[in-house]
Structure formats: C-alpha cells, structure tokens
Write a protein that holds these residues in place. Sequence first.
Motif, PDB file in Angstrom:
ATOM      1  N   SER A 176      41.778  32.274  42.023  1.00 13.58           N
ATOM      2  CA  SER A 176      42.885  32.488  41.735  1.00 13.58           C
ATOM      3  C   SER A 176      42.947  31.558  42.465  1.00 13.58           C
ATOM      4  O   SER A 176      44.413  30.471  42.640  1.00 13.58           O
ATOM      5  CB  SER A 176      43.514  33.073  43.111  1.00 13.58           C
ATOM      6  OG  SER A 176      42.193  33.270  44.483  1.00 13.58           O
ATOM      7  N   GLU A 203      44.151  29.678  39.412  1.00 16.28           N
ATOM      8  CA  GLU A 203      44.974  28.815  39.021  1.00 16.28           C
ATOM      9  C   GLU A 203      45.821  27.792  39.780  1.00 16.28           C
ATOM     10  O   GLU A 203      46.499  26.861  39.781  1.00 16.28           O
ATOM     11  CB  GLU A 203      45.720  30.554  39.539  1.00 16.28           C
ATOM     12  CG  GLU A 203      47.359  30.493  39.024  1.00 16.28           C
ATOM     13  CD  GLU A 203      47.494  31.736  39.048  1.00 16.28           C
ATOM     14  OE1 GLU A 203      48.797  32.072  38.265  1.00 16.28           O
ATOM     15  OE2 GLU A 203      47.527  31.804  40.099  1.00 16.28           O
ATOM     16  N   GLU A 209      46.661  41.328  40.826  1.00 12.31           N
ATOM     17  CA  GLU A 209      46.972  39.909  41.485  1.00 12.31           C
ATOM     18  C   GLU A 209      47.984  39.866  42.553  1.00 12.31           C
ATOM     19  O   GLU A 209      47.733  38.631  43.573  1.00 12.31           O
ATOM     20  CB  GLU A 209      47.291  39.211  39.923  1.00 12.31           C
ATOM     21  CG  GLU A 209      46.145  39.534  39.648  1.00 12.31           C
ATOM     22  CD  GLU A 209      46.644  38.723  38.028  1.00 12.31           C
ATOM     23  OE1 GLU A 209      47.739  38.701  37.768  1.00 12.31           O
ATOM     24  OE2 GLU A 209      45.370  39.129  36.855  1.00 12.31           O
ATOM     25  N   TRP A 264      45.686  37.840  45.569  1.00 13.34           N
ATOM     26  CA  TRP A 264      45.723  36.521  44.830  1.00 13.34           C
ATOM     27  C   TRP A 264      45.981  35.717  45.921  1.00 13.34           C
ATOM     28  O   TRP A 264      47.525  36.089  45.342  1.00 13.34           O
ATOM     29  CB  TRP A 264      46.207  36.338  43.262  1.00 13.34           C
ATOM     30  CG  TRP A 264      44.860  36.193  41.819  1.00 13.34           C
ATOM     31  CD1 TRP A 264      44.091  37.984  42.543  1.00 13.34           C
ATOM     32  CD2 TRP A 264      44.524  36.038  40.856  1.00 13.34           C
ATOM     33  NE1 TRP A 264      43.664  38.094  41.308  1.00 13.34           N
ATOM     34  CE2 TRP A 264      43.657  36.747  40.310  1.00 13.34           C
ATOM     35  CE3 TRP A 264      44.682  34.948  40.430  1.00 13.34           C
ATOM     36  CZ2 TRP A 264      43.443  36.384  38.716  1.00 13.34           C
ATOM     37  CZ3 TRP A 264      44.593  34.150  39.363  1.00 13.34           C
ATOM     38  CH2 TRP A 264      43.427  35.297  38.528  1.00 13.34           C
ATOM     39  N   ARG A 316      49.609  31.511  43.268  1.00 10.04           N
ATOM     40  CA  ARG A 316      49.986  32.674  43.011  1.00 10.04           C
ATOM     41  C   ARG A 316      51.082  33.553  43.712  1.00 10.04           C
ATOM     42  O   ARG A 316      51.940  34.317  43.827  1.00 10.04           O
ATOM     43  CB  ARG A 316      49.086  33.902  42.537  1.00 10.04           C
ATOM     44  CG  ARG A 316      49.745  35.092  43.041  1.00 10.04           C
ATOM     45  CD  ARG A 316      49.718  36.122  41.137  1.00 10.04           C
ATOM     46  NE  ARG A 316      49.163  35.158  40.206  1.00 10.04           N
ATOM     47  CZ  ARG A 316      49.826  35.536  38.553  1.00 10.04           C
ATOM     48  NH1 ARG A 316      50.644  36.382  38.535  1.00 10.04           N
ATOM     49  NH2 ARG A 316      49.550  34.245  37.811  1.00 10.04           N
TER      50      ARG A 316
END
Length: 269
Positions: free
Chosen positions: A33, A36, A242, A246, A250
């Motif tokens: 996470s 990202e 997710e 996350w 996200r």
Amino acid sequence: MNNYSFSMEITDQLGRKFELPEIPKRVVSLVPSQTELLVDLDLEKKLVGITKFCVHPKDLRKRKKVVGGTKSVHLDKIEALHPNLILCNKEENTEEMVLELEKIAPVHVSDISKMEDAFQIIQQYGKILCCENKAEKIIAGVKSKKSLLEKKLSGRKKLKVAYFIWKKPLMVAGTDTFINALLELNGFKNVYTGRYPETNLQELQELKPDLVFLSSEPFPFKEKDKKIFKDTKAKIILVDGEFFSWYGSRLLDAMDYFMHLQDHASISR
C-alpha cells in the motif's frame, strides 16, 4: 519546490528516530500500500525496489527490482540497489528484518491502526520526499469522500459484522486492526475482539452477526466459499480486501467502494 534543510531528523510511527543526510533519491518500499502511495505521489522515479506483493500499479513489478516478499527479503538485492531510505510497516514486516535493513540504509516504519495514522503517514512521506502539496491533496480528497460516506450513513442502524481473512483455520480481523477502523467508518460493529483471532462456525452463530464479510485477501475467498456459512442467519458478502486493509492513496477509491457496499449490505436478505 520548497527548500528543505538537510540533515533532517525523522521520527517514524513507532517513535524511532533516525537521520536523513540528504533528500532520499533511491527508495525501497516493502509495503504494497505504501508502494502504491509513492507512485500516486509521482515518486516512481525514486522507487528502486519493491516486493512481489506490490501489485499496484499492475505493471510496476516489470519496471522495478523485486527484492522478495513482505516477511522475507533478499538483503543482498536491497544492498545492491544502494537505497538511502527503506520503508517498512510494523504489521507487514518483521522486527528482525528491520534490524538487518538498518545496516543498509535508514528505515522508516509505519504503524497504521486508524484513519489518523493513515493521514499521518501520507504527510510524513510528503515532508521526507519533498512533495507536501501532493500529499495534502490526497488527504483532502480522502476526507472529502469520507464526509460524503458519513452523511450517507447518518441515522442508519449499526449492523454487526464478522470479517473473515482466512479459511483453514477460520480467522477474522478483530477490533485492534486497521480493518476494524474501516468497518467502524462504515457504521459496522465488529463481533470479534483482539487482532486476528481464530474462530469456528459454532462461535460465529453464537455471536449472531448480521453480516459475514469474506475478504479477497490474504485468503482469496470465492463465491463457492459462501456454502461454508450456509447455516448462519447472517448475510454473506464477498468484499475487496484491498479497500479494507490498504491505506494511503488507496483510500480514495475505498470511499467510493464503501458507498456501493452500503447499498449491497442494506438490502433485504
């Protein structure tokens, strides 16, 4: 761009202090996470190493060096990348790993259990990596969508939920988790306490949840797995793990997902 004074003393979310002698230009992220988040902060050029679980963006593993998983990494591969910052997480990575990584480069460890922690880590990355405006924009976007979700939930009955993360043995996310923080944000009451307790179908029936959520991760529950819970009176819903576990950028998409989930969870059985 703002001018930053280096050397900078950093205090991570475990209260650990370390020095950064320069603005990090070569970063290894061992948390999916957080990887990202770095990409969404337009920091992909600084990202030199990631884990095999860093699946977003989906083609990132083709462009970056994969150094292992989240619990076990190849220290030699990380050292060869010459990082000047390594990003870890208390839950995702091990203490032993952090101690070894500190011999290579400064290590920042996050510890996320509530929304405020998620906002703080975005702010910290923004400061450390000199992208504070972009970090604040992400935080503002999440807070705006969060307000819309809370408005949608106003006056709704709080439903009891069991959130399953593993099949054999049956395991759930308890109250002492970031998952629980997002369940609470959605107006759900977790029927399990602790962190990730094992459970069984008899205990589940005794707790009488209104909803049973089967997560897509870490165990990838499928439609066929619903039959395991066929004797419970709860409504069984497959959920995207997710969006419940996350943090970072996200959370922007998670708020949209939760809006739709609310409609699904509230329909009659």
